[in-house]
Design a protein around this motif. Sequence first.
Motif, PDB file in Angstrom:
ATOM      1  N   ASN A  27       0.818  -1.211   0.000  1.00  0.00           N
ATOM      2  CA  ASN A  27       0.000   0.000   0.000  1.00  0.00           C
ATOM      3  C   ASN A  27       0.856   1.268   0.000  1.00  0.00           C
ATOM      4  O   ASN A  27       0.527   2.242  -0.679  1.00  0.00           O
ATOM      5  CB  ASN A  27      -0.953   0.000   1.198  1.00  0.00           C
ATOM      6  N   LEU A  28       1.939   1.244   0.745  1.00  0.00           N
ATOM      7  CA  LEU A  28       2.838   2.402   0.774  1.00  0.00           C
ATOM      8  C   LEU A  28       3.474   2.634  -0.584  1.00  0.00           C
ATOM      9  O   LEU A  28       3.593   3.768  -1.044  1.00  0.00           O
ATOM     10  CB  LEU A  28       3.919   2.211   1.830  1.00  0.00           C
ATOM     11  N   ARG A  29       3.872   1.561  -1.258  1.00  0.00           N
ATOM     12  CA  ARG A  29       4.462   1.702  -2.595  1.00  0.00           C
ATOM     13  C   ARG A  29       3.445   2.264  -3.578  1.00  0.00           C
ATOM     14  O   ARG A  29       3.774   3.086  -4.431  1.00  0.00           O
ATOM     15  CB  ARG A  29       4.974   0.356  -3.086  1.00  0.00           C
ATOM     16  N   PHE A  30       2.215   1.805  -3.437  1.00  0.00           N
ATOM     17  CA  PHE A  30       1.159   2.303  -4.314  1.00  0.00           C
ATOM     18  C   PHE A  30       0.936   3.792  -4.069  1.00  0.00           C
ATOM     19  O   PHE A  30       0.840   4.586  -5.016  1.00  0.00           O
ATOM     20  CB  PHE A  30      -0.127   1.510  -4.091  1.00  0.00           C
ATOM     21  N   GLN A  31       0.834   4.195  -2.811  1.00  0.00           N
ATOM     22  CA  GLN A  31       0.648   5.604  -2.478  1.00  0.00           C
ATOM     23  C   GLN A  31       1.823   6.437  -2.971  1.00  0.00           C
ATOM     24  O   GLN A  31       1.648   7.554  -3.450  1.00  0.00           O
ATOM     25  CB  GLN A  31       0.498   5.781  -0.970  1.00  0.00           C
ATOM     26  N   HIS A  32       3.026   5.887  -2.848  1.00  0.00           N
ATOM     27  CA  HIS A  32       4.220   6.606  -3.295  1.00  0.00           C
ATOM     28  C   HIS A  32       4.206   6.815  -4.814  1.00  0.00           C
ATOM     29  O   HIS A  32       4.608   7.882  -5.302  1.00  0.00           O
ATOM     30  CB  HIS A  32       5.472   5.850  -2.869  1.00  0.00           C
ATOM     31  N   SER A  33       3.707   5.832  -5.538  1.00  0.00           N
ATOM     32  CA  SER A  33       3.714   5.938  -6.999  1.00  0.00           C
ATOM     33  C   SER A  33       2.726   6.984  -7.507  1.00  0.00           C
ATOM     34  O   SER A  33       2.935   7.569  -8.565  1.00  0.00           O
ATOM     35  CB  SER A  33       3.409   4.583  -7.627  1.00  0.00           C
ATOM     36  N   ILE A  34       1.664   7.233  -6.745  1.00  0.00           N
ATOM     37  CA  ILE A  34       0.695   8.252  -7.172  1.00  0.00           C
ATOM     38  C   ILE A  34       0.832   9.536  -6.363  1.00  0.00           C
ATOM     39  O   ILE A  34      -0.066  10.364  -6.338  1.00  0.00           O
ATOM     40  CB  ILE A  34      -0.756   7.713  -7.117  1.00  0.00           C
ATOM     41  N   ASN A  35       1.992   9.674  -5.703  1.00  0.00           N
ATOM     42  CA  ASN A  35       2.353  10.894  -4.970  1.00  0.00           C
ATOM     43  C   ASN A  35       1.362  11.269  -3.870  1.00  0.00           C
ATOM     44  O   ASN A  35       1.068  12.436  -3.667  1.00  0.00           O
ATOM     45  CB  ASN A  35       2.539  12.072  -5.936  1.00  0.00           C
ATOM     46  N   GLN A  36       0.864  10.290  -3.147  1.00  0.00           N
ATOM     47  CA  GLN A  36      -0.015  10.560  -2.007  1.00  0.00           C
ATOM     48  C   GLN A  36       0.630  10.194  -0.673  1.00  0.00           C
ATOM     49  O   GLN A  36       0.006  10.297   0.360  1.00  0.00           O
ATOM     50  CB  GLN A  36      -1.328   9.790  -2.154  1.00  0.00           C
TER      51      GLN A  36
END
Length: 68
Positions: A27-36
Amino acid sequence: MNISEIREMSSTQLNKELMEQKKALFNLRFQHSINQLDNPMKLTETKKTIARILTVLRERQNETSDAE
């Protein structure tokens, strides 16, 4: 989570925590990829926690195999 807390857990608790940490990392990687992602250091902390859990599990595995 520090190493003393991890060492106090049972192996089943460690496996459960490992799965939770892996989901959190995803989830953190996903958030990081969309700049959230507010705090990018959470990625590093989560990776280190996963490594600590795996280390303790491996130590316990080696202890049981040495005892045989």
